[in-house]
Design a protein around this motif. Structure first.
Motif, PDB file in Angstrom:
ATOM      1  N   LEU A  11      61.979 139.938   2.994  1.00 33.14           N
ATOM      2  CA  LEU A  11      62.481 139.634   1.662  1.00 33.14           C
ATOM      3  C   LEU A  11      62.869 138.259   1.651  1.00 33.14           C
ATOM      4  CD1 LEU A  11      64.839 142.904   1.375  1.00 33.14           C
ATOM      5  CD2 LEU A  11      62.692 142.664   0.436  1.00 33.14           C
ATOM      6  N   ALA A  12      63.113 137.580   2.535  1.00 33.31           N
ATOM      7  CA  ALA A  12      63.305 136.131   2.482  1.00 33.31           C
ATOM      8  C   ALA A  12      62.013 135.442   2.057  1.00 33.31           C
ATOM      9  CB  ALA A  12      64.063 135.655   3.731  1.00 33.31           C
ATOM     10  N   ALA A 112      71.361 134.689  -7.363  1.00 38.54           N
ATOM     11  CA  ALA A 112      71.878 135.651  -6.209  1.00 38.54           C
ATOM     12  C   ALA A 112      70.785 136.453  -5.608  1.00 38.54           C
ATOM     13  CB  ALA A 112      72.868 136.391  -6.962  1.00 38.54           C
ATOM     14  N   ASP A 113      70.889 136.865  -4.543  1.00 39.27           N
ATOM     15  CA  ASP A 113      70.155 137.998  -3.977  1.00 39.27           C
ATOM     16  C   ASP A 113      70.305 139.061  -4.562  1.00 39.27           C
ATOM     17  OD1 ASP A 113      68.565 139.775  -2.339  1.00 39.27           O
ATOM     18  OD2 ASP A 113      69.389 138.824  -0.564  1.00 39.27           O
ATOM     19  N   LEU A 114      69.196 139.743  -5.236  1.00 39.80           N
ATOM     20  CA  LEU A 114      69.317 141.028  -6.114  1.00 39.80           C
ATOM     21  C   LEU A 114      69.667 142.298  -4.976  1.00 39.80           C
ATOM     22  CD1 LEU A 114      66.714 140.448  -8.952  1.00 39.80           C
ATOM     23  CD2 LEU A 114      69.283 140.592  -9.210  1.00 39.80           C
ATOM     24  N   PHE A 115      69.369 142.253  -3.719  1.00 39.89           N
ATOM     25  CA  PHE A 115      69.530 143.015  -2.894  1.00 39.89           C
ATOM     26  C   PHE A 115      70.743 143.116  -2.478  1.00 39.89           C
ATOM     27  CE2 PHE A 115      64.885 142.413  -2.535  1.00 39.89           C
ATOM     28  CZ  PHE A 115      64.249 143.342  -2.933  1.00 39.89           C
ATOM     29  N   THR A 116      71.595 142.187  -2.588  1.00 44.22           N
ATOM     30  CA  THR A 116      73.195 142.282  -2.241  1.00 44.22           C
ATOM     31  C   THR A 116      73.991 142.209  -3.260  1.00 44.22           C
ATOM     32  OG1 THR A 116      73.279 139.882  -1.655  1.00 44.22           O
ATOM     33  CG2 THR A 116      72.429 141.358   0.044  1.00 44.22           C
ATOM     34  N   HIS A 134      58.636 145.231  -6.159  1.00 43.48           N
ATOM     35  CA  HIS A 134      59.059 144.295  -4.965  1.00 43.48           C
ATOM     36  C   HIS A 134      60.369 145.022  -4.381  1.00 43.48           C
ATOM     37  CE1 HIS A 134      56.169 141.718  -6.149  1.00 43.48           C
ATOM     38  NE2 HIS A 134      56.748 141.410  -7.222  1.00 43.48           N
ATOM     39  N   VAL A 135      60.726 146.165  -4.653  1.00 43.81           N
ATOM     40  CA  VAL A 135      61.829 146.871  -3.943  1.00 43.81           C
ATOM     41  C   VAL A 135      61.425 147.801  -3.040  1.00 43.81           C
ATOM     42  CG1 VAL A 135      63.522 148.512  -4.282  1.00 43.81           C
ATOM     43  CG2 VAL A 135      63.288 146.834  -6.177  1.00 43.81           C
ATOM     44  N   PRO A 136      61.685 147.503  -1.859  1.00 42.14           N
ATOM     45  CA  PRO A 136      61.243 148.324  -0.634  1.00 42.14           C
ATOM     46  C   PRO A 136      61.616 150.069  -0.933  1.00 42.14           C
ATOM     47  CG  PRO A 136      62.352 146.664   0.329  1.00 42.14           C
ATOM     48  CD  PRO A 136      62.617 146.457  -1.121  1.00 42.14           C
TER      49      PRO A 136
END
Length: 230
Positions: A11-12, A112-116, A134-136
């Motif tokens: 993801l990074a 911001a990191d959209l996953f957090t 792009h979302v797992p």
């Protein structure tokens, strides 16, 4: 299976890729340079893009709008005139720096990191374009649960993404599992998450989060969804 899960490191890498791609991102959308496929194909692309935009234009957005992963502003420019307050949240400062509405008085930006990322604010609508792919897969239901939590009851969700036809784009080097290998114009490569969710998968994930969504497509290039929080 564990080996199929997307790691934080992947993801990074995806986020870094989009930051490096910011200067050339619009070439893809505007069919410039390597993405120029000739008048007939370009006209077909823009015609279908117009259909997807039409779905957005007919959606009731309300006055307070949250856009996730707005990038260089392809869709932000259509949201800003309709919103009393528009909030843009993107993981890439380089992308947001190219977004033409980012400096408007009624637009707030957050890197911001959209996953957090999370917020206690509630919105009339949540919009995300070319993001859900792009979302797992293992994070799809939690993602929609967050979207639901950011919406007021009856609030609108709108999203659009590309179809599996995008694997033929010139910047795609390889596809494997949940990932796609991409090339930048300078030849550098990176791996991003890329999932082509079916309408059923999206309806199910959204529905479990309390969002009733209808999925449409434009023919060859795009899939879109419009829904409302119960």
């Amino acid at each position: 299976m564990t080996e199929d899960l997307v790691s934080d490191e992947q993801l990074a890498e995806q986020l870094d890729y989009y930051s490096r791609r910011a200067p050339e991102y619009d070439d893809w959308w505007l069919r410039r340079g390597a993405f120029d496929k000739g008048k007939a194909e370009n006209d077909a692309w823009f015609a279908e893009a117009g259909l997807a935009l039409g779905a957005l234009q007919t959606a009731e957005l309300g006055s307070e709008v949250l856009e996730l992963a707005p990038g260089t502003g392809t869709w932000s420019v259509h949201l800003a005139p309709r919103a009393a307050r528009l909030t843009l949240v993107d993981g890439s400062a380089a992308m947001l720096a190219r977004n033409p509405v980012a400096g408007l008085p009624h637009v707030r930006t957050e890197i911001a990191d959209l996953f957090t990322w999370d917020t206690g604010d509630r919105y009339d609508s949540v919009v995300f374009t070319f993001w859900v792919s792009h979302v797992p897969r293992e994070r799809l239901r939690p993602f929609f649960a967050k979207v639901s939590s950011w919406l007021r009851p009856g609030g609108t969700v709108f999203f659009v993404d590309d179809s599996p036809a995008s694997v033929a784009e010139p910047h795609v080097a390889a596809v494997a599992g949940q990932t796609m290998r991409r090339r930048l114009s300078n030849g550098d490569g990176a791996t991003v998450v890329k999932n082509f969710y079916t309408a059923g998968e999206l309806i199910d994930a959204a529905g479990r989060a309390g969002i009733d969504v209808q999925i449409g497509d434009t023919g060859r290039f795009f899939q879109f969804g419009v829904g409302h929080r119960r």
